[in-house]
Design a protein around this motif. Sequence first.
Motif, PDB file in Angstrom:
ATOM      1  N   THR A 101       0.847  -1.194   0.000  1.00 45.07           N
ATOM      2  CA  THR A 101       0.000   0.000   0.000  1.00 45.07           C
ATOM      3  C   THR A 101       0.884   1.246   0.000  1.00 45.07           C
ATOM      4  O   THR A 101       2.063   1.196   0.369  1.00 45.07           O
ATOM      5  CB  THR A 101      -0.886   0.031   1.259  1.00 45.07           C
ATOM      6  N   LEU A 102       0.302   2.358  -0.395  1.00 51.00           N
ATOM      7  CA  LEU A 102       1.046   3.611  -0.339  1.00 51.00           C
ATOM      8  C   LEU A 102       1.351   3.999   1.101  1.00 51.00           C
ATOM      9  O   LEU A 102       2.370   4.639   1.375  1.00 51.00           O
ATOM     10  CB  LEU A 102       0.261   4.720  -1.038  1.00 51.00           C
ATOM     11  N   ASP A 103       0.494   3.590   2.041  1.00 49.71           N
ATOM     12  CA  ASP A 103       0.805   3.829   3.448  1.00 49.71           C
ATOM     13  C   ASP A 103       2.061   3.076   3.866  1.00 49.71           C
ATOM     14  O   ASP A 103       2.882   3.584   4.628  1.00 49.71           O
ATOM     15  CB  ASP A 103      -0.369   3.393   4.330  1.00 49.71           C
ATOM     16  N   ARG A 104       2.219   1.856   3.371  1.00 52.59           N
ATOM     17  CA  ARG A 104       3.428   1.106   3.728  1.00 52.59           C
ATOM     18  C   ARG A 104       4.665   1.778   3.147  1.00 52.59           C
ATOM     19  O   ARG A 104       5.727   1.806   3.783  1.00 52.59           O
ATOM     20  CB  ARG A 104       3.334  -0.335   3.239  1.00 52.59           C
ATOM     21  N   LEU A 105       4.557   2.314   1.954  1.00 55.69           N
ATOM     22  CA  LEU A 105       5.696   3.039   1.388  1.00 55.69           C
ATOM     23  C   LEU A 105       6.061   4.231   2.273  1.00 55.69           C
ATOM     24  O   LEU A 105       7.237   4.517   2.495  1.00 55.69           O
ATOM     25  CB  LEU A 105       5.380   3.519  -0.029  1.00 55.69           C
ATOM     26  N   ALA A 106       5.056   4.928   2.786  1.00 55.97           N
ATOM     27  CA  ALA A 106       5.323   6.085   3.643  1.00 55.97           C
ATOM     28  C   ALA A 106       5.966   5.669   4.957  1.00 55.97           C
ATOM     29  O   ALA A 106       6.858   6.359   5.474  1.00 55.97           O
ATOM     30  CB  ALA A 106       4.018   6.840   3.907  1.00 55.97           C
ATOM     31  N   VAL A 107       5.545   4.528   5.512  1.00 51.28           N
ATOM     32  CA  VAL A 107       6.168   4.031   6.744  1.00 51.28           C
ATOM     33  C   VAL A 107       7.610   3.622   6.475  1.00 51.28           C
ATOM     34  O   VAL A 107       8.522   3.935   7.245  1.00 51.28           O
ATOM     35  CB  VAL A 107       5.351   2.857   7.325  1.00 51.28           C
ATOM     36  N   ASN A 108       7.846   2.910   5.375  1.00 48.57           N
ATOM     37  CA  ASN A 108       9.214   2.520   5.025  1.00 48.57           C
ATOM     38  C   ASN A 108      10.113   3.733   4.864  1.00 48.57           C
ATOM     39  O   ASN A 108      11.287   3.704   5.237  1.00 48.57           O
ATOM     40  CB  ASN A 108       9.218   1.713   3.723  1.00 48.57           C
ATOM     41  N   GLU A 109       9.554   4.786   4.290  1.00 43.01           N
ATOM     42  CA  GLU A 109      10.323   6.012   4.090  1.00 43.01           C
ATOM     43  C   GLU A 109      10.859   6.532   5.426  1.00 43.01           C
ATOM     44  O   GLU A 109      12.025   6.930   5.543  1.00 43.01           O
ATOM     45  CB  GLU A 109       9.436   7.076   3.441  1.00 43.01           C
ATOM     46  N   LEU A 110      10.005   6.511   6.452  1.00 39.70           N
ATOM     47  CA  LEU A 110      10.414   6.940   7.786  1.00 39.70           C
ATOM     48  C   LEU A 110      11.395   5.961   8.410  1.00 39.70           C
ATOM     49  O   LEU A 110      12.430   6.335   8.958  1.00 39.70           O
ATOM     50  CB  LEU A 110       9.193   7.070   8.691  1.00 39.70           C
ATOM     51  N   LEU A 111      11.055   4.683   8.328  1.00 40.58           N
ATOM     52  CA  LEU A 111      11.780   3.667   9.079  1.00 40.58           C
ATOM     53  C   LEU A 111      13.199   3.469   8.566  1.00 40.58           C
ATOM     54  O   LEU A 111      14.169   3.472   9.327  1.00 40.58           O
ATOM     55  CB  LEU A 111      11.008   2.351   9.017  1.00 40.58           C
ATOM     56  N   VAL A 232       4.133   9.110  20.842  1.00 35.06           N
ATOM     57  CA  VAL A 232       3.526   9.907  19.774  1.00 35.06           C
ATOM     58  C   VAL A 232       2.318  10.662  20.311  1.00 35.06           C
ATOM     59  O   VAL A 232       2.106  11.842  19.977  1.00 35.06           O
ATOM     60  CB  VAL A 232       3.128   9.013  18.585  1.00 35.06           C
ATOM     61  N   THR A 233       1.531  10.029  21.180  1.00 34.72           N
ATOM     62  CA  THR A 233       0.368  10.697  21.766  1.00 34.72           C
ATOM     63  C   THR A 233       0.799  11.910  22.571  1.00 34.72           C
ATOM     64  O   THR A 233       0.179  12.997  22.494  1.00 34.72           O
ATOM     65  CB  THR A 233      -0.407   9.714  22.658  1.00 34.72           C
ATOM     66  N   ARG A 234       1.868  11.786  23.335  1.00 31.91           N
ATOM     67  CA  ARG A 234       2.337  12.925  24.132  1.00 31.91           C
ATOM     68  C   ARG A 234       2.832  14.062  23.236  1.00 31.91           C
ATOM     69  O   ARG A 234       2.666  15.245  23.566  1.00 31.91           O
ATOM     70  CB  ARG A 234       3.433  12.460  25.093  1.00 31.91           C
ATOM     71  N   ALA A 235       3.439  13.722  22.108  1.00 28.94           N
ATOM     72  CA  ALA A 235       3.888  14.757  21.169  1.00 28.94           C
ATOM     73  C   ALA A 235       2.700  15.513  20.588  1.00 28.94           C
ATOM     74  O   ALA A 235       2.763  16.736  20.392  1.00 28.94           O
ATOM     75  CB  ALA A 235       4.718  14.128  20.049  1.00 28.94           C
ATOM     76  N   VAL A 236       1.590  14.803  20.334  1.00 30.90           N
ATOM     77  CA  VAL A 236       0.394  15.468  19.815  1.00 30.90           C
ATOM     78  C   VAL A 236      -0.236  16.337  20.899  1.00 30.90           C
ATOM     79  O   VAL A 236      -0.678  17.470  20.634  1.00 30.90           O
ATOM     80  CB  VAL A 236      -0.612  14.428  19.284  1.00 30.90           C
ATOM     81  N   GLY A 274       1.339  20.948  13.884  1.00 30.63           N
ATOM     82  CA  GLY A 274       2.636  21.351  14.412  1.00 30.63           C
ATOM     83  C   GLY A 274       3.197  20.365  15.412  1.00 30.63           C
ATOM     84  O   GLY A 274       4.037  20.737  16.239  1.00 30.63           O
ATOM     85  N   ALA A 275       2.739  19.126  15.353  1.00 25.05           N
ATOM     86  CA  ALA A 275       3.245  18.075  16.245  1.00 25.05           C
ATOM     87  C   ALA A 275       4.477  17.440  15.613  1.00 25.05           C
ATOM     88  O   ALA A 275       4.500  17.170  14.402  1.00 25.05           O
ATOM     89  CB  ALA A 275       2.176  17.020  16.481  1.00 25.05           C
ATOM     90  N   HIS A 276       5.491  17.174  16.436  1.00 26.71           N
ATOM     91  CA  HIS A 276       6.745  16.640  15.915  1.00 26.71           C
ATOM     92  C   HIS A 276       7.201  15.431  16.735  1.00 26.71           C
ATOM     93  O   HIS A 276       8.146  15.521  17.534  1.00 26.71           O
ATOM     94  CB  HIS A 276       7.826  17.726  15.938  1.00 26.71           C
ATOM     95  N   PRO A 277       6.543  14.284  16.557  1.00 30.13           N
ATOM     96  CA  PRO A 277       6.995  13.080  17.259  1.00 30.13           C
ATOM     97  C   PRO A 277       8.390  12.681  16.791  1.00 30.13           C
ATOM     98  O   PRO A 277       8.825  13.028  15.677  1.00 30.13           O
ATOM     99  CB  PRO A 277       5.965  12.015  16.859  1.00 30.13           C
TER     100      PRO A 277
END
Length: 329
Positions: A101-111, A232-236, A274-277
Motif C-alpha cells: 500500500t502507499l501507506d506502507r511506502l510512507a512508513v518505510n520512508e520513515l523507518l 507519539v500521543t504525548r507529542a500530539v 505542528g506536532a513533531h513526534p
Amino acid sequence: MATLDWSALTRSQTKRKLYARETYFREGLSDAEEVLAERLPAALRDGALLMLKPDGLAAGRLIPVLDYLGEHGFTVTAAREFRFQPFHWRELWRYQLTSATLDRLAVNELLLGAGPALLLLLRSESGHPLPGTVRLSTLKGSATLEAQRPGTLRALLGQPNRVLSYVHVADEPADLLRELGLLVDAADRRALLDSLAGGAPTAEDQATLDRARERFAAPSRSLALADVLDRVTRAVEAAGPGRAADAARHRLARMARGERVEWRPFLADLAAAGAHPDRWDLAALGTYVIEYDEPGHPKMLTNPDPQSWVSAPQPHVSAGGQSRQRENV
C-alpha cells in the motif's frame, strides 16, 4: 548481455527475465566476472549477503544475529555501515512492492531512513548442498509471524510485526550480485566482491564490525507498540488544541483500540497541528497500524523452492559470462 549460465544464479525464470535487462544486476555481474575471474563459481556458491536494517540495530539484534550465523557455519568477510536513501529501498524491493500500500511506502520512508544499517558479506562453510545465499534465505525464515518456524533467525529475533523484520538477506546468487550493484559504488563493490573469495576481513572491515558490536550491543530504544503509541500521543498533546490536532487524536484513539488507520492523512494531521513526534516512534507506530498490502496484487517475485538447487547439476561460470551450459540472454 553476454552469454551466461543462469543456473549458477537463480532457479526463477521470472527473475531471470527481469534481471537480464536490469542495470543493477548487469553491473554487479560484470564487476564480479572481472574481479573474481576463475574464483567466481566458488564465490557465488559460498557467498551470502545479510543486512541488519535500522530497526534491527536499534532493537539490539546484531550480536544474536552474529552468534546465529557462526552457529550455522557462516563467517563475516566484509562489513559496511550503510545509510538507506529512498531510491535504495524502493529499488531493492522493486518486485515485491507491487503489493504494498502507499501507506506502507510512507512508513518505510520513515523507518529505513531513521538510522544506519549494517551490510555484511558472508561465506558459508563448504560442503553444503545449497549455495550460501539460498541456505541463508532458508534459515532466515518468513517475515510473516504466523509462518515462522522454530529455529529460524527471524523467529529467534522475536520481531514484533511483519515490517519490523530486523534483517534482510539476498535470496539467491543473482540477488547478491544485483544488490551489490544497487547499494554500493563501483570501487567499493569491487572490493566487496574480492572479499567473497578472500580470507579474513580486512582490518578496516573488522574495525567496522567491532564498532558496531559495541554501539549496538543492546537496544537503543523500545519499538513496542504501547511505548511508541504513548510517545507519539504525548507529542500530539504538546501541540495544543486545533482541528488538525483533534483529528490526529481521533486516529490515535483508534490505534489504541487496535484499529488500522489511513497513515498518510494521519501524517498530514500531525504536520498541520505542528506536532513533531520522534521519527523512530512515528515510523515504528506505523508498522503496527497500517494495511500492508493491496488486495489482489501479488508480488512479481517469490523465492524458488530451495530443493531446486539441490537437485540441479552443479553449474560452471567463467569470466566473461561463458559457461559449459549456455543460454542466450
